[in-house]
Design a protein around this motif. Structure first.
Motif, PDB file in Angstrom:
ATOM      1  N   UNK A 186      -2.916   1.146   5.516  1.00 63.12           N
ATOM      2  CA  UNK A 186      -2.548   1.782   4.242  1.00 63.12           C
ATOM      3  C   UNK A 186      -3.712   1.735   3.251  1.00 63.12           C
ATOM      4  N   UNK A 187      -4.849   2.338   3.624  1.00 60.81           N
ATOM      5  CA  UNK A 187      -6.030   2.283   2.747  1.00 60.81           C
ATOM      6  C   UNK A 187      -5.861   3.069   1.456  1.00 60.81           C
ATOM      7  N   UNK A 188      -4.914   3.989   1.413  1.00 62.84           N
ATOM      8  CA  UNK A 188      -4.737   4.835   0.231  1.00 62.84           C
ATOM      9  C   UNK A 188      -3.578   4.392  -0.655  1.00 62.84           C
ATOM     10  N   UNK A 189      -3.072   3.189  -0.425  1.00 64.87           N
ATOM     11  CA  UNK A 189      -1.975   2.683  -1.252  1.00 64.87           C
ATOM     12  C   UNK A 189      -2.402   2.593  -2.720  1.00 64.87           C
ATOM     13  N   UNK A 190      -1.490   2.894  -3.619  1.00 67.67           N
ATOM     14  CA  UNK A 190      -1.771   2.850  -5.048  1.00 67.67           C
ATOM     15  C   UNK A 190      -1.850   1.425  -5.583  1.00 67.67           C
ATOM     16  N   UNK A 191      -1.458   0.450  -4.770  1.00 70.55           N
ATOM     17  CA  UNK A 191      -1.548  -0.959  -5.167  1.00 70.55           C
ATOM     18  C   UNK A 191      -1.952  -1.768  -3.941  1.00 70.55           C
ATOM     19  N   UNK A 192      -2.498  -2.974  -4.125  1.00 66.73           N
ATOM     20  CA  UNK A 192      -2.971  -3.769  -2.986  1.00 66.73           C
ATOM     21  C   UNK A 192      -1.851  -4.110  -2.010  1.00 66.73           C
ATOM     22  N   UNK A 193      -2.151  -4.015  -0.718  1.00 63.12           N
ATOM     23  CA  UNK A 193      -1.221  -4.403   0.344  1.00 63.12           C
ATOM     24  C   UNK A 193      -1.785  -5.643   1.031  1.00 63.12           C
ATOM     25  N   UNK A 194      -1.005  -6.722   1.014  1.00 65.54           N
ATOM     26  CA  UNK A 194      -1.425  -8.007   1.571  1.00 65.54           C
ATOM     27  C   UNK A 194      -0.721  -8.226   2.909  1.00 65.54           C
ATOM     28  N   UNK A 195      -1.407  -8.854   3.839  1.00 65.11           N
ATOM     29  CA  UNK A 195      -0.822  -9.119   5.159  1.00 65.11           C
ATOM     30  C   UNK A 195       0.336 -10.103   5.052  1.00 65.11           C
ATOM     31  N   UNK A 196       1.479  -9.737   5.606  1.00 72.12           N
ATOM     32  CA  UNK A 196       2.638 -10.627   5.637  1.00 72.12           C
ATOM     33  C   UNK A 196       3.616 -10.127   6.687  1.00 72.12           C
ATOM     34  N   UNK A 197       4.058 -11.042   7.518  1.00 71.91           N
ATOM     35  CA  UNK A 197       5.132 -10.800   8.483  1.00 71.91           C
ATOM     36  C   UNK A 197       6.232 -11.792   8.139  1.00 71.91           C
ATOM     37  N   UNK A 198       7.394 -11.293   7.718  1.00 67.18           N
ATOM     38  CA  UNK A 198       8.442 -12.195   7.241  1.00 67.18           C
ATOM     39  C   UNK A 198       8.967 -13.112   8.338  1.00 67.18           C
ATOM     40  N   UNK A 199       8.640 -12.821   9.600  1.00 72.86           N
ATOM     41  CA  UNK A 199       9.068 -13.704  10.693  1.00 72.86           C
ATOM     42  C   UNK A 199       8.009 -14.745  11.031  1.00 72.86           C
ATOM     43  N   UNK A 200       6.907 -14.765  10.286  1.00 72.29           N
ATOM     44  CA  UNK A 200       5.801 -15.700  10.524  1.00 72.29           C
ATOM     45  C   UNK A 200       5.514 -16.457   9.239  1.00 72.29           C
ATOM     46  N   UNK A 201       5.927 -17.726   9.189  1.00 71.66           N
ATOM     47  CA  UNK A 201       5.840 -18.483   7.943  1.00 71.66           C
ATOM     48  C   UNK A 201       4.404 -18.689   7.478  1.00 71.66           C
ATOM     49  N   UNK A 202       3.453 -18.768   8.413  1.00 68.46           N
ATOM     50  CA  UNK A 202       2.052 -18.937   8.008  1.00 68.46           C
ATOM     51  C   UNK A 202       1.564 -17.737   7.204  1.00 68.46           C
ATOM     52  N   UNK A 203       1.951 -16.528   7.619  1.00 69.69           N
ATOM     53  CA  UNK A 203       1.526 -15.349   6.869  1.00 69.69           C
ATOM     54  C   UNK A 203       2.205 -15.288   5.508  1.00 69.69           C
ATOM     55  N   UNK A 204       3.424 -15.797   5.419  1.00 70.80           N
ATOM     56  CA  UNK A 204       4.123 -15.856   4.133  1.00 70.80           C
ATOM     57  C   UNK A 204       3.357 -16.751   3.164  1.00 70.80           C
ATOM     58  N   UNK A 205       3.016 -17.953   3.621  1.00 68.83           N
ATOM     59  CA  UNK A 205       2.306 -18.908   2.762  1.00 68.83           C
ATOM     60  C   UNK A 205       0.933 -18.375   2.363  1.00 68.83           C
ATOM     61  N   UNK A 206       0.242 -17.748   3.321  1.00 70.58           N
ATOM     62  CA  UNK A 206      -1.085 -17.202   3.028  1.00 70.58           C
ATOM     63  C   UNK A 206      -1.014 -16.072   2.004  1.00 70.58           C
ATOM     64  N   UNK A 207      -0.007 -15.229   2.142  1.00 65.78           N
ATOM     65  CA  UNK A 207       0.171 -14.115   1.210  1.00 65.78           C
ATOM     66  C   UNK A 207       0.420 -14.615  -0.211  1.00 65.78           C
ATOM     67  N   UNK A 208       1.343 -15.550  -0.344  1.00 67.34           N
ATOM     68  CA  UNK A 208       1.673 -16.085  -1.664  1.00 67.34           C
ATOM     69  C   UNK A 208       0.455 -16.762  -2.288  1.00 67.34           C
TER      70      UNK A 208
END
Length: 267
Positions: free
Chosen positions: A39-61
């Motif tokens: 999503x390179x053209x998103x109007x706002x930043x998109x951060x990596x997160x998979x709600x089924x992966x707690x490590x990505x949740x913590x990293x995103x926050x």
């Protein structure tokens, strides 16, 4: 300083519409996706997160906190659809749906709460579904996962109220998004005793989504909730009859309501 909003599943559908609307209103918006590079053209930043992966949740926050120093509003929007006769849906798919629609949002809330408690403020909005208020035929797993999120929010909001953190549910009806394409469909099996009924119901459900309302209505509803000092426990956004169906369930005898649903789905 503008309010910082984190929207899970902010790359498409309702999440994207909400993010763009809030950005235009002056909010600092971050969305999430499992594959933000798509999503390179998103109007706002998109951060990596998979709600089924707690490590990505913590990293995103942590990423949002490191950049902005706070998260004022969390919108738990990421979710997945699932259809099929309950008897024929593999257990692994049922668990996967609950991981996405129930356990995932809870883990995102757990990651955000310490930061909101530190700043002594915050709002958490859980996007559920009108389907979560009733057990719908061939959508039973989806109804159950969204209904579970509705109920746990009722308890959660009482537990965190003393920290000046608010929590609410917003339950949409059918909206014109790509959820039908992304949901898990149990196959219509030739030798299944559910073949005819499930096949007909599947067509009806997809038609409802295709003719659904504009996601901008959800964006406007969420914007209003963000600006309310004391949010209600539940909000519903959708066509009149979809919202009225919840009222009917509350006032009609169970079997009468069941007959109405079966008639609607031609069962």
């Amino acid at each position: 300083m503008s309010k910082v909003v984190l929207i899970t599943g902010g790359s498409s559908g309702i999440g994207k519409s909400v993010g763009e609307f809030l950005k235009d209103k002056g909010f600092t918006v971050y969305g999430t996706s499992r594959n933000p590079q798509n999503y390179p053209n998103s109007q706002f930043p998109i951060v990596a997160l998979d709600v089924t992966d707690n490590n990505t949740i913590l990293n995103c926050v942590e990423e949002v906190i490191s950049k902005e120093g706070k998260i004022d509003v969390l919108i738990n929007n990421a979710g997945a659809g699932i259809t099929g006769p309950i008897e024929e849906i593999p257990e692994v798919e049922i668990k996967r749906n609950f991981d996405t629609n129930f356990f995932g949002p809870i883990n995102v809330i757990k990651a955000v709460l310490p930061h909101m408690r530190k700043q002594n403020s915050g709002l958490i909005i859980n996007v559920t579904s009108i389907a979560g208020y009733m057990g719908l035929p061939y959508r039973g797993v989806y109804s159950a996962s969204k209904g579970a999120l509705e109920l746990i929010t009722e308890a959660f909001r009482m537990e965190i109220k003393g920290f000046n953190i608010h929590m609410t549910n917003i339950a949409p009806g059918d909206f014109a998004t790509n959820i039908a394409a992304g949901r898990y469909h149990a196959p219509v099996l030739e030798n299944s005793p559910y073949k005819e009924q499930y096949g007909n119901t599947l067509e009806l459900m997809n038609a409802h989504v295709d003719s659904g309302q504009d996601p901008l209505l959800m964006a406007k509803a969420i914007f209003k909730v963000i600006n309310v000092k004391h949010p209600k426990v539940h909000y519903k956004v959708g066509e009149f009859m979809q919202k009225f169906s919840i009222v009917l369930k509350r006032v009609l005898p169970d079997k009468v309501y069941e007959k109405l649903l079966m008639k609607h789905y031609k069962l």
